[in-house]
Design a protein around this motif. Structure first.
Motif, PDB file in Angstrom:
ATOM      1  N   LYS A 175      10.617 -72.441  58.422  1.00 29.22           N
ATOM      2  CA  LYS A 175      11.003 -71.254  59.176  1.00 29.22           C
ATOM      3  C   LYS A 175      12.518 -71.244  59.364  1.00 29.22           C
ATOM      4  CE  LYS A 175       6.843 -69.639  59.840  1.00 29.22           C
ATOM      5  NZ  LYS A 175       6.413 -68.360  59.228  1.00 29.22           N
ATOM      6  N   VAL A 176      13.147 -70.163  58.918  1.00 26.42           N
ATOM      7  CA  VAL A 176      14.604 -70.087  58.906  1.00 26.42           C
ATOM      8  C   VAL A 176      15.086 -68.906  59.760  1.00 26.42           C
ATOM      9  CG1 VAL A 176      16.665 -69.888  57.461  1.00 26.42           C
ATOM     10  CG2 VAL A 176      14.606 -70.998  56.548  1.00 26.42           C
ATOM     11  N   LEU A 177      16.098 -69.155  60.567  1.00 22.12           N
ATOM     12  CA  LEU A 177      16.794 -68.080  61.265  1.00 22.12           C
ATOM     13  C   LEU A 177      18.226 -68.028  60.757  1.00 22.12           C
ATOM     14  CD1 LEU A 177      16.959 -65.868  63.455  1.00 22.12           C
ATOM     15  CD2 LEU A 177      17.809 -67.633  65.005  1.00 22.12           C
ATOM     16  N   VAL A 178      18.654 -66.856  60.306  1.00 21.28           N
ATOM     17  CA  VAL A 178      20.038 -66.646  59.898  1.00 21.28           C
ATOM     18  C   VAL A 178      20.727 -65.853  61.004  1.00 21.28           C
ATOM     19  CG1 VAL A 178      21.585 -65.659  58.177  1.00 21.28           C
ATOM     20  CG2 VAL A 178      19.385 -66.630  57.464  1.00 21.28           C
TER      21      VAL A 178
ATOM     22  N   TYR B 242      12.839 -60.701  57.854  1.00 20.73           N
ATOM     23  CA  TYR B 242      13.219 -60.398  56.471  1.00 20.73           C
ATOM     24  C   TYR B 242      12.111 -60.759  55.488  1.00 20.73           C
ATOM     25  CZ  TYR B 242      15.720 -60.684  52.034  1.00 20.73           C
ATOM     26  OH  TYR B 242      16.090 -60.546  50.720  1.00 20.73           O
ATOM     27  N   SER B 243      11.439 -61.880  55.737  1.00 23.39           N
ATOM     28  CA  SER B 243      10.322 -62.319  54.898  1.00 23.39           C
ATOM     29  C   SER B 243       9.376 -63.132  55.765  1.00 23.39           C
ATOM     30  CB  SER B 243      10.824 -63.149  53.715  1.00 23.39           C
ATOM     31  OG  SER B 243      11.396 -64.368  54.158  1.00 23.39           O
ATOM     32  N   SER B 244       8.350 -63.694  55.153  1.00 25.90           N
ATOM     33  CA  SER B 244       7.350 -64.432  55.925  1.00 25.90           C
ATOM     34  C   SER B 244       7.928 -65.647  56.638  1.00 25.90           C
ATOM     35  CB  SER B 244       6.200 -64.875  55.013  1.00 25.90           C
ATOM     36  OG  SER B 244       6.683 -65.741  53.987  1.00 25.90           O
ATOM     37  N   ASN B 245       9.027 -66.196  56.122  1.00 28.31           N
ATOM     38  CA  ASN B 245       9.601 -67.407  56.739  1.00 28.31           C
ATOM     39  C   ASN B 245      11.054 -67.254  57.167  1.00 28.31           C
ATOM     40  OD1 ASN B 245      10.401 -67.470  53.900  1.00 28.31           O
ATOM     41  ND2 ASN B 245      11.165 -69.527  54.313  1.00 28.31           N
ATOM     42  N   VAL B 246      11.652 -66.088  56.934  1.00 30.20           N
ATOM     43  CA  VAL B 246      13.068 -65.887  57.248  1.00 30.20           C
ATOM     44  C   VAL B 246      13.249 -64.709  58.203  1.00 30.20           C
ATOM     45  CG1 VAL B 246      15.367 -65.363  56.336  1.00 30.20           C
ATOM     46  CG2 VAL B 246      13.803 -66.809  55.015  1.00 30.20           C
ATOM     47  N   SER B 247      13.945 -64.968  59.313  1.00 27.08           N
ATOM     48  CA  SER B 247      14.310 -63.919  60.259  1.00 27.08           C
ATOM     49  C   SER B 247      15.828 -63.867  60.366  1.00 27.08           C
ATOM     50  CB  SER B 247      13.697 -64.180  61.635  1.00 27.08           C
ATOM     51  OG  SER B 247      12.289 -64.096  61.589  1.00 27.08           O
TER      52      SER B 247
ATOM     53  N   LEU C 267      21.069 -57.529  52.191  1.00 37.36           N
ATOM     54  CA  LEU C 267      19.626 -57.669  52.406  1.00 37.36           C
ATOM     55  C   LEU C 267      18.957 -56.325  52.681  1.00 37.36           C
ATOM     56  CD1 LEU C 267      19.518 -60.883  54.652  1.00 37.36           C
ATOM     57  CD2 LEU C 267      19.502 -60.700  52.155  1.00 37.36           C
ATOM     58  N   ASP C 268      19.761 -55.250  52.723  1.00 37.83           N
ATOM     59  CA  ASP C 268      19.248 -53.903  52.995  1.00 37.83           C
ATOM     60  C   ASP C 268      18.454 -53.870  54.302  1.00 37.83           C
ATOM     61  OD1 ASP C 268      18.883 -51.202  52.510  1.00 37.83           O
ATOM     62  OD2 ASP C 268      17.041 -51.490  51.362  1.00 37.83           O
ATOM     63  N   LEU C 269      19.074 -54.395  55.362  1.00 38.03           N
ATOM     64  CA  LEU C 269      18.416 -54.464  56.662  1.00 38.03           C
ATOM     65  C   LEU C 269      18.507 -53.127  57.394  1.00 38.03           C
ATOM     66  CD1 LEU C 269      19.716 -57.929  57.970  1.00 38.03           C
ATOM     67  CD2 LEU C 269      17.626 -57.452  56.675  1.00 38.03           C
ATOM     68  N   PRO C 270      17.547 -52.834  58.256  1.00 39.36           N
ATOM     69  CA  PRO C 270      17.645 -51.631  59.081  1.00 39.36           C
ATOM     70  C   PRO C 270      18.789 -51.788  60.080  1.00 39.36           C
ATOM     71  CG  PRO C 270      15.824 -52.998  59.819  1.00 39.36           C
ATOM     72  CD  PRO C 270      16.309 -53.605  58.525  1.00 39.36           C
TER      73      PRO C 270
ATOM     74  N   LEU D 253      20.972 -69.934  49.872  1.00 38.28           N
ATOM     75  CA  LEU D 253      20.495 -71.114  50.604  1.00 38.28           C
ATOM     76  C   LEU D 253      19.115 -70.884  51.196  1.00 38.28           C
ATOM     77  CD1 LEU D 253      23.515 -72.582  52.635  1.00 38.28           C
ATOM     78  CD2 LEU D 253      22.175 -73.752  50.890  1.00 38.28           C
ATOM     79  N   PHE D 254      18.959 -69.793  51.947  1.00 39.57           N
ATOM     80  CA  PHE D 254      17.665 -69.626  52.612  1.00 39.57           C
ATOM     81  C   PHE D 254      16.567 -69.255  51.624  1.00 39.57           C
ATOM     82  CE2 PHE D 254      19.233 -65.172  53.691  1.00 39.57           C
ATOM     83  CZ  PHE D 254      18.231 -64.454  53.070  1.00 39.57           C
ATOM     84  N   GLU D 255      16.910 -68.608  50.531  1.00 39.27           N
ATOM     85  CA  GLU D 255      15.893 -68.268  49.532  1.00 39.27           C
ATOM     86  C   GLU D 255      15.453 -69.494  48.738  1.00 39.27           C
ATOM     87  OE1 GLU D 255      17.500 -65.063  47.218  1.00 39.27           O
ATOM     88  OE2 GLU D 255      16.722 -63.536  48.602  1.00 39.27           O
ATOM     89  N   SER D 256      16.269 -70.533  48.716  1.00 40.95           N
ATOM     90  CA  SER D 256      15.931 -71.745  47.957  1.00 40.95           C
ATOM     91  C   SER D 256      15.027 -72.689  48.738  1.00 40.95           C
ATOM     92  CB  SER D 256      17.209 -72.486  47.559  1.00 40.95           C
ATOM     93  OG  SER D 256      17.810 -73.094  48.690  1.00 40.95           O
ATOM     94  N   LEU D 257      14.900 -72.475  50.048  1.00 38.36           N
ATOM     95  CA  LEU D 257      14.110 -73.378  50.872  1.00 38.36           C
ATOM     96  C   LEU D 257      12.624 -73.120  50.713  1.00 38.36           C
ATOM     97  CD1 LEU D 257      16.237 -73.332  54.147  1.00 38.36           C
ATOM     98  CD2 LEU D 257      16.193 -75.086  52.374  1.00 38.36           C
ATOM     99  N   ASP D 258      11.845 -74.173  50.931  1.00 39.82           N
ATOM    100  CA  ASP D 258      10.389 -74.080  50.872  1.00 39.82           C
ATOM    101  C   ASP D 258       9.900 -72.992  51.818  1.00 39.82           C
ATOM    102  OD1 ASP D 258       7.559 -74.854  51.768  1.00 39.82           O
ATOM    103  OD2 ASP D 258       7.891 -76.217  50.094  1.00 39.82           O
TER     104      ASP D 258
END
Length: 275
Positions: free
Chosen positions: A105-108, A151-156, A124-127, A96-101
């Motif tokens: 800005k997305v928070l999971v 996680y990425s430029s638009n996802v936290s 997601l191989d998070l620390p 879902l979050f990877e499919s968004l523009d």
């Protein structure tokens, strides 16, 4: 984001401006090349040039209009839930979050608390740090943003801790605070919920504008759906043969897919009411 409109058609420019209000305009390819030499643009939309101009990619306006129309509403809060484990819920959250523009800005928020860490953190191989338990030590707005994983430029991600004991004092009003703080910086908030029904999960469901339930369409899941006190959308993944009978009895709004990853556009169209 810097966009350059290249066109000498007033109607085209007007439509382009509806999508990109702050875009610059060039009335010819020649003037566009001059502007490109003076300023860097992310891309061009044009009915005069194709592919690229001055090393800058050209996109069709029709494609960009569709993107704008299919963007979810600002401050969308979505809870992803299931009535049993092993149905692919975390895979769905990621898809879902990877499919968004990328401008969204997305928070999971991961509320799956287990010793050993959550599936989302592994996927997601998070620390290991930071996590939601660290925020609970202070519960301040500043501390909240300090303990997000970018996680990425638009996802936290506000991730679950490696031990359930680190969040033993989490309360429903903490979930309310998460939503309140997140609204100031994020367009979409996605809750990844455990297949439980406790006060913390209930608080996330209460905050959600949309609840998306992932199911295999088994009789046991339908029994729990019948008692579920919320309206929800259902995505069935390779459901049991007689699922339609139960879905009709419960008057469910649903989509059927064979693969979450391969049919994520179909799921997004369903969730975000895209035409």
């Amino acid at each position: 984001m810097r966009v350059l409109i290249v066109s000498n058609d007033r109607d085209y420019i007007k439509k382009a401006k509806e999508v990109y209000e702050d875009a610059d305009t060039a009335l010819s390819a020649e003037s566009a090349e001059i502007m490109l030499s003076k300023k860097k643009y992310d891309f061009i939309v044009s009915d005069l040039v194709k592919d690229s101009l001055g090393g800058c990619a050209v996109k069709k306006l029709e494609e960009e209009q569709v993107k704008k129309e299919t963007r979810p509403l600002k401050q969308e809060v979505i809870a992803v839930y299931s009535f049993k484990g092993g149905v692919g819920k975390t895979t769905l959250v990621k898809a879902l979050f990877e499919s968004l523009d990328k401008n969204i800005k997305v928070l999971v928020v991961d509320l799956n608390f287990h010793d050993g860490g959550s599936d989302l953190s592994f996927m997601l191989d998070l620390p290991v740090l930071p996590h939601i338990g660290m925020w609970l030590k202070e519960r301040t707005r500043e501390n909240f943003f300090e303990n997000l994983v970018e996680y990425s430029s638009n996802v936290s991600i506000l991730q679950a801790p490696p031990k359930a004991s680190l969040v033993r004092d989490i309360k429903e009003n903490d979930v309310d605070a998460v939503v309140k703080f997140a609204r100031s910086k994020f367009d979409v908030i996605i809750f990844d919920l455990p297949n439980e029904f406790n006060e913390v999960v209930k608080a996330a469901l209460d905050n959600a504008a949309k609840i998306l339930v992932l199911s295999k369409g088994t009789e046991g899941e339908f029994s729990r759906m019948k008692e579920f006190p919320y309206e929800f959308l259902t995505v069935f993944v390779r459901p049991a043969r007689d699922f339609k009978k139960y879905a009709k009895e419960l008057n469910l709004q649903y989509k059927v897919v064979e693969s979450i990853k391969n049919e994520i556009d179909k799921i997004c169209n369903f969730v975000f009411e895209r035409k």
